[in-house]
Every structure is written in structure tokens, then in C-alpha cells.
Motif scaffolding. Structure first.
Motif, PDB file in Angstrom:
ATOM      1  N   ARG A  25       0.901  -1.246   0.357  1.00  0.00           N
ATOM      2  CA  ARG A  25      -0.074  -0.075  -0.020  1.00  0.00           C
ATOM      3  C   ARG A  25       0.997   1.280  -0.029  1.00  0.00           C
ATOM      4  O   ARG A  25       2.134   1.314   0.502  1.00  0.00           O
ATOM      5  CB  ARG A  25      -0.888  -0.140   0.929  1.00  0.00           C
ATOM      6  CG  ARG A  25      -1.708  -1.067   1.231  1.00  0.00           C
ATOM      7  CD  ARG A  25      -3.418  -1.010   1.350  1.00  0.00           C
ATOM      8  NE  ARG A  25      -3.885   0.445   1.464  1.00  0.00           N
ATOM      9  CZ  ARG A  25      -4.773   0.924   1.032  1.00  0.00           C
ATOM     10  NH1 ARG A  25      -5.376   0.259   0.128  1.00  0.00           N
ATOM     11  NH2 ARG A  25      -5.289   2.073   1.128  1.00  0.00           N
TER      12      ARG A  25
ATOM     13  N   ASP B  57      -6.515   1.392  -8.224  1.00  0.00           N
ATOM     14  CA  ASP B  57      -6.644   1.501  -6.698  1.00  0.00           C
ATOM     15  C   ASP B  57      -5.763   2.483  -6.146  1.00  0.00           C
ATOM     16  O   ASP B  57      -6.296   3.454  -5.332  1.00  0.00           O
ATOM     17  CB  ASP B  57      -6.701   0.056  -6.114  1.00  0.00           C
ATOM     18  CG  ASP B  57      -7.583  -1.043  -6.463  1.00  0.00           C
ATOM     19  OD1 ASP B  57      -8.605  -0.563  -6.843  1.00  0.00           O
ATOM     20  OD2 ASP B  57      -7.273  -2.146  -6.348  1.00  0.00           O
ATOM     21  N   GLU B  58      -4.367   2.540  -6.389  1.00  0.00           N
ATOM     22  CA  GLU B  58      -3.622   3.285  -5.890  1.00  0.00           C
ATOM     23  C   GLU B  58      -4.105   4.772  -6.248  1.00  0.00           C
ATOM     24  O   GLU B  58      -3.742   5.886  -5.341  1.00  0.00           O
ATOM     25  CB  GLU B  58      -2.196   3.060  -6.268  1.00  0.00           C
ATOM     26  CG  GLU B  58      -1.773   1.667  -5.730  1.00  0.00           C
ATOM     27  CD  GLU B  58      -0.658   1.138  -6.431  1.00  0.00           C
ATOM     28  OE1 GLU B  58       0.223   0.254  -5.995  1.00  0.00           O
ATOM     29  OE2 GLU B  58      -0.336   1.597  -7.748  1.00  0.00           O
TER      30      GLU B  58
ATOM     31  N   TYR C  32      -6.913   6.272  -4.184  1.00  0.00           N
ATOM     32  CA  TYR C  32      -6.508   6.118  -2.853  1.00  0.00           C
ATOM     33  C   TYR C  32      -5.710   7.417  -2.765  1.00  0.00           C
ATOM     34  O   TYR C  32      -5.827   8.351  -1.844  1.00  0.00           O
ATOM     35  CB  TYR C  32      -5.635   5.021  -2.463  1.00  0.00           C
ATOM     36  CG  TYR C  32      -4.876   5.073  -0.912  1.00  0.00           C
ATOM     37  CD1 TYR C  32      -5.812   4.847   0.134  1.00  0.00           C
ATOM     38  CD2 TYR C  32      -3.776   5.533  -0.945  1.00  0.00           C
ATOM     39  CE1 TYR C  32      -5.094   5.103   1.422  1.00  0.00           C
ATOM     40  CE2 TYR C  32      -3.128   5.659   0.390  1.00  0.00           C
ATOM     41  CZ  TYR C  32      -3.962   5.463   1.555  1.00  0.00           C
ATOM     42  OH  TYR C  32      -3.448   5.455   2.710  1.00  0.00           O
TER      43      TYR C  32
ATOM     44  N   THR D 194     -12.596   3.777  -5.605  1.00  0.00           N
ATOM     45  CA  THR D 194     -12.497   3.566  -6.962  1.00  0.00           C
ATOM     46  C   THR D 194     -13.790   3.897  -7.850  1.00  0.00           C
ATOM     47  O   THR D 194     -13.694   4.153  -9.021  1.00  0.00           O
ATOM     48  CB  THR D 194     -12.058   2.010  -7.065  1.00  0.00           C
ATOM     49  OG1 THR D 194     -13.231   0.988  -6.477  1.00  0.00           O
ATOM     50  CG2 THR D 194     -10.849   1.733  -6.557  1.00  0.00           C
TER      51      THR D 194
END
Length: 82
Positions: free
Chosen positions: A3, A17-18, A21, A27
Motif C-alpha cells: 500500500r 486502486d492506488e 487512494y 474506485t
């Protein structure tokens, strides 16, 4: 892949996803923001889609500065960014 908070530096290329974030949304919201142009489209590299962190920063900085587009809002049922 670790992460983002566990990496001592933020990579330039982020997966979906990153990227979500990184800008502080889920998302589903990130996908909506990509569709409506508030966030950039990812770059296809072979079979992957990667978002450029620098482009995310630029788009994020412009979120409050983009003028409202009432035509797009009407077509989307009033869901455009305010």
C-alpha cells in the motif's frame, strides 16, 4: 504490491486502486471522475492501465478551478462536479 502508506516514496505510475487512494476517493468515484474528465485517463502499458501521479496532481489542483458546465450537468442529470 505494498500500500502507498508503506512505501517510503510514491511511485510515478499508479494502478487504479492506488490512484483513487492517492487523491482520496474510492474506485467508483475515481472511475466517475475519469469518465467526466476531472481526472486523467490512465496510460495503457501492455495489459495494464497506469495513472501518472504528476497528471493526477495537476488535475487534482484544478478541481476547484474548473468552470461548471451546465449542459453536461443537464445531460448527466445534475451529477457534474459543483
Amino acid at each position: 504490491m505494498p500500500r502507498l502508506e508503506s512505501v517510503p516514496w510514491v511511485p510515478r505510475g499508479l494502478n487504479r486502486d492506488e490512484a483513487a487512494y492517492y487523491i482520496g476517493v474510492g474506485t467508483t468515484k475515481f472511475d466517475e471522475m475519469v469518465r467526466d474528465g476531472r481526472m486523467p485517463r490512465g496510460k495503457r502499458v501492455d495489459g495494464r492501465v497506469i495513472w501518472d501521479r504528476v497528471q493526477l496532481d495537476l488535475h487534482f489542483s484544478e478541481l476547484d478551478n474548473r468552470p461548471r458546465n451546465v449542459i453536461d450537468e443537464a445531460l448527466q442529470g445534475g451529477r457534474a462536479a459543483r
